[in-house]
Design a protein around this motif. Structure first.
Motif, PDB file in Angstrom:
ATOM      1  N   ASP A 148      42.402  23.701  36.316  1.00 56.39           N
ATOM      2  CA  ASP A 148      43.674  24.296  35.907  1.00 56.39           C
ATOM      3  C   ASP A 148      43.834  25.485  36.584  1.00 56.39           C
ATOM      4  N   LEU A 149      42.813  26.319  36.764  1.00 53.07           N
ATOM      5  CA  LEU A 149      42.921  27.939  37.077  1.00 53.07           C
ATOM      6  C   LEU A 149      41.769  28.164  37.702  1.00 53.07           C
ATOM      7  N   MET A 150      41.842  29.177  38.764  1.00 52.92           N
ATOM      8  CA  MET A 150      40.835  29.756  39.367  1.00 52.92           C
ATOM      9  C   MET A 150      40.870  31.338  39.031  1.00 52.92           C
ATOM     10  N   ILE A 151      40.100  32.088  38.790  1.00 50.56           N
ATOM     11  CA  ILE A 151      40.098  33.360  38.265  1.00 50.56           C
ATOM     12  C   ILE A 151      39.285  34.196  39.164  1.00 50.56           C
ATOM     13  N   GLY A 152      39.442  35.283  39.994  1.00 50.08           N
ATOM     14  CA  GLY A 152      38.602  35.924  40.901  1.00 50.08           C
ATOM     15  C   GLY A 152      39.101  36.633  42.104  1.00 50.08           C
ATOM     16  N   ARG A 153      38.464  36.794  43.174  1.00 51.48           N
ATOM     17  CA  ARG A 153      38.906  37.152  44.262  1.00 51.48           C
ATOM     18  C   ARG A 153      40.129  36.316  44.837  1.00 51.48           C
ATOM     19  N   MET A 154      41.138  37.070  45.593  1.00 51.44           N
ATOM     20  CA  MET A 154      42.233  36.676  46.000  1.00 51.44           C
ATOM     21  C   MET A 154      41.849  35.731  47.409  1.00 51.44           C
ATOM     22  N   PRO A 155      42.019  34.442  47.282  1.00 52.18           N
ATOM     23  CA  PRO A 155      41.858  33.631  48.599  1.00 52.18           C
ATOM     24  C   PRO A 155      42.385  34.140  49.855  1.00 52.18           C
ATOM     25  N   ASN A 156      41.861  33.887  51.021  1.00 50.59           N
ATOM     26  CA  ASN A 156      42.415  34.424  52.414  1.00 50.59           C
ATOM     27  C   ASN A 156      43.572  33.545  52.467  1.00 50.59           C
ATOM     28  N   ALA A 157      44.451  34.475  53.377  1.00 52.62           N
ATOM     29  CA  ALA A 157      45.976  33.971  53.685  1.00 52.62           C
ATOM     30  C   ALA A 157      46.048  32.585  53.938  1.00 52.62           C
ATOM     31  N   ALA A 158      45.110  32.092  54.907  1.00 45.30           N
ATOM     32  CA  ALA A 158      44.732  30.888  55.475  1.00 45.30           C
ATOM     33  C   ALA A 158      44.456  29.693  54.424  1.00 45.30           C
ATOM     34  N   GLU A 159      44.088  30.209  53.287  1.00 45.83           N
ATOM     35  CA  GLU A 159      43.813  29.141  52.222  1.00 45.83           C
ATOM     36  C   GLU A 159      44.786  28.962  51.153  1.00 45.83           C
ATOM     37  N   ALA A 268      33.452  54.569  51.513  1.00 48.54           N
ATOM     38  CA  ALA A 268      34.586  53.430  52.193  1.00 48.54           C
ATOM     39  C   ALA A 268      35.523  52.966  51.064  1.00 48.54           C
ATOM     40  N   THR A 269      36.702  53.120  51.289  1.00 42.73           N
ATOM     41  CA  THR A 269      37.646  52.323  50.198  1.00 42.73           C
ATOM     42  C   THR A 269      38.237  50.908  50.527  1.00 42.73           C
ATOM     43  N   TYR A 270      37.888  50.708  51.802  1.00 47.36           N
ATOM     44  CA  TYR A 270      38.539  49.341  52.325  1.00 47.36           C
ATOM     45  C   TYR A 270      37.812  48.240  51.674  1.00 47.36           C
ATOM     46  N   LEU A 271      36.532  48.482  50.909  1.00 47.86           N
ATOM     47  CA  LEU A 271      35.752  47.271  50.409  1.00 47.86           C
ATOM     48  C   LEU A 271      36.296  46.824  49.124  1.00 47.86           C
ATOM     49  N   SER A 272      37.349  47.538  48.643  1.00 49.53           N
ATOM     50  CA  SER A 272      38.017  47.089  47.409  1.00 49.53           C
ATOM     51  C   SER A 272      38.891  45.728  47.651  1.00 49.53           C
ATOM     52  N   GLY A 273      39.036  44.943  46.618  1.00 49.02           N
ATOM     53  CA  GLY A 273      39.918  43.756  46.924  1.00 49.02           C
ATOM     54  C   GLY A 273      40.625  43.313  45.632  1.00 49.02           C
ATOM     55  N   ALA A 274      41.849  42.489  45.892  1.00 53.62           N
ATOM     56  CA  ALA A 274      42.442  41.829  44.547  1.00 53.62           C
ATOM     57  C   ALA A 274      41.643  40.829  43.894  1.00 53.62           C
ATOM     58  N   VAL A 275      41.771  40.977  42.593  1.00 49.21           N
ATOM     59  CA  VAL A 275      41.365  40.172  41.771  1.00 49.21           C
ATOM     60  C   VAL A 275      42.404  39.199  41.002  1.00 49.21           C
ATOM     61  N   GLY A 276      42.563  38.234  40.674  1.00 53.72           N
ATOM     62  CA  GLY A 276      43.577  37.733  40.249  1.00 53.72           C
ATOM     63  C   GLY A 276      43.330  35.992  39.674  1.00 53.72           C
ATOM     64  N   MET A 277      44.615  35.441  39.535  1.00 54.68           N
ATOM     65  CA  MET A 277      44.475  33.983  39.017  1.00 54.68           C
ATOM     66  C   MET A 277      45.157  33.352  39.973  1.00 54.68           C
ATOM     67  N   THR A 278      44.374  32.109  40.300  1.00 54.91           N
ATOM     68  CA  THR A 278      45.005  31.110  41.276  1.00 54.91           C
ATOM     69  C   THR A 278      45.287  29.987  40.697  1.00 54.91           C
ATOM     70  N   ARG A 279      46.446  29.519  41.141  1.00 54.93           N
ATOM     71  CA  ARG A 279      46.790  28.007  40.527  1.00 54.93           C
ATOM     72  C   ARG A 279      47.679  27.251  41.664  1.00 54.93           C
ATOM     73  N   LEU A 280      47.825  25.814  41.339  1.00 55.48           N
ATOM     74  CA  LEU A 280      48.447  25.054  42.322  1.00 55.48           C
ATOM     75  C   LEU A 280      49.878  25.425  42.303  1.00 55.48           C
ATOM     76  N   ARG A 281      50.625  25.550  43.499  1.00 57.10           N
ATOM     77  CA  ARG A 281      52.139  26.066  43.145  1.00 57.10           C
ATOM     78  C   ARG A 281      52.948  25.010  42.465  1.00 57.10           C
ATOM     79  N   GLY A 282      53.722  25.496  41.578  1.00 54.23           N
ATOM     80  CA  GLY A 282      54.350  24.429  40.781  1.00 54.23           C
ATOM     81  C   GLY A 282      53.743  23.649  39.599  1.00 54.23           C
ATOM     82  N   ALA A 283      52.274  23.921  39.594  1.00 51.12           N
ATOM     83  CA  ALA A 283      51.619  23.331  38.719  1.00 51.12           C
ATOM     84  C   ALA A 283      52.171  23.590  37.025  1.00 51.12           C
ATOM     85  N   MET A 284      52.268  22.395  36.309  1.00 51.74           N
ATOM     86  CA  MET A 284      52.860  22.637  35.130  1.00 51.74           C
ATOM     87  C   MET A 284      51.906  22.746  33.992  1.00 51.74           C
ATOM     88  N   LEU A 285      51.327  24.002  33.509  1.00 52.79           N
ATOM     89  CA  LEU A 285      50.167  24.263  32.745  1.00 52.79           C
ATOM     90  C   LEU A 285      50.469  24.225  31.134  1.00 52.79           C
TER      91      LEU A 285
END
Length: 314
Positions: A148-159, A268-285
């Motif tokens: 239902d949910l994936m938690i971790g680094r933000m997927p690439n824009a193409a994904e 180097a600060t640019y090695l940081s990245g967003a962590v969050g929750m990814t779900r299917l758009r419009g999915a009813m949880l």
């Protein structure tokens, strides 16, 4: 009765605004939602007009929320979650549910265990079926509705087509060695010349930025001795050798705090990245999944307010 919110505000305004807040650019938000940039811009302008306050401002090439925008984002997420919950409450639900959660390594050892602790403390209303694995593996599971949910680094824009990402916190990449490593106090270039290299696999979200960092130091094409993002293996290799391991801090935070591993300053600060929750758009949880997401937000807010997930990397 006086209405605080303008009756012209629609769910599409809120969904577009929340995606802009997560994506930081109009074009990226449009890619995620399948809308053109002019349509995204128009929706944002309509919402700002209806609310009567600017919600974003430009900072370089990115859009940053104003103070009013931060307030709207926080309450809008809660409102959408409540609307989803109301819709589900009108349906018959099974006596017991299972929530499928996919965890990337960066949240598996420290962040998410704290979330699960809160979830169990509040009375777990469903079994959490937790899977760990690589980014492509979990992304396929999510698209196939096996989790239902994936938690971790933000997927690439193409994904991101067909997906929604909710930002939780910023996570740095670190280079760790054992605490008594002979080059612990040396510069990064000296460490790389003297030590075997352990890198995340090519499919890991952070690998591209690590490769770019190595290239900037003059080590383009440097071949690693081992590729892994797995804590047990990576920690064992580093503790048993002079290897240096590039990995998300969340994977090794406990070992760094315990003094077993040490971070080599990267500069180097640019090695940081967003962590969050990814779900299917419009999915009813279901309610249990929404509870879990709420506890994840609370934990992330705790991190931001000083209950640090990270340590001094200097």
């Amino acid at each position: 009765m006086d209405l605080v919110i303008h009756p012209g505000v629609k769910l599409r305004h809120i969904r577009v605004f929340l995606q802009i807040a997560d994506s930081a650019t109009l074009s990226a938000a449009g890619q995620v939602l399948g809308l053109s940039q002019p349509a995204i811009s128009k929706s944002l302008a309509e919402l700002e007009g209806l609310i009567g306050a600017p919600l974003v401002h430009r900072l370089g090439r990115k859009l940053v929320l104003t103070a009013e925008g931060e307030q709207v984002r926080r309450h809008a997420r809660e409102a959408l979650a409540s609307l989803d919950a109301a819709a589900r409450a009108a349906r018959a639900v099974p006596a017991h549910q299972t929530v499928g959660v996919g965890l990337l390594p960066t949240v598996s050892t420290r962040f998410f265990p704290a979330v699960i602790g809160r979830y169990m403390q509040q009375g777990a209303r469903a079994t959490l079926a937790v899977e760990t694995g690589s980014h492509p593996f979990l992304l396929r599971k999510l698209r196939d509705r096996q989790i239902d949910l994936m938690i971790g680094r933000m997927p690439n824009a193409a994904e991101m087509e067909g997906l929604e990402f909710e930002f939780l916190y910023e996570e740095p990449v670190v280079a760790v060695v054992r605490a008594d490593h002979p080059q612990r106090r040396a510069g990064m270039a000296e460490v790389l010349r003297a030590s075997p290299l352990v890198l995340p696999p090519h499919e890991a979200i952070i690998r591209k930025s690590v490769d770019e960092y190595l290239a900037a130091l003059g080590f383009a094409g440097l071949r690693p001795a081992v590729e892994t993002s797995t804590l047990a293996l990576g920690r064992g290799i580093v503790l048993a050798s002079d290897a240096v391991w590039f990995i998300s801090l969340g994977v090794v935070q406990n070992e760094v705090d315990a003094g077993q591993l040490a971070c080599i300053p990267l500069g180097a600060t640019y090695l940081s990245g967003a962590v969050g929750m990814t779900r299917l758009r419009g999915a009813m949880l279901g309610e249990p999944a929404l509870d879990l997401m709420r506890y994840a937000r609370e934990r992330a807010l705790g991190v931001a307010s000083g209950q640090s997930l990270h340590t001094d990397l200097g």
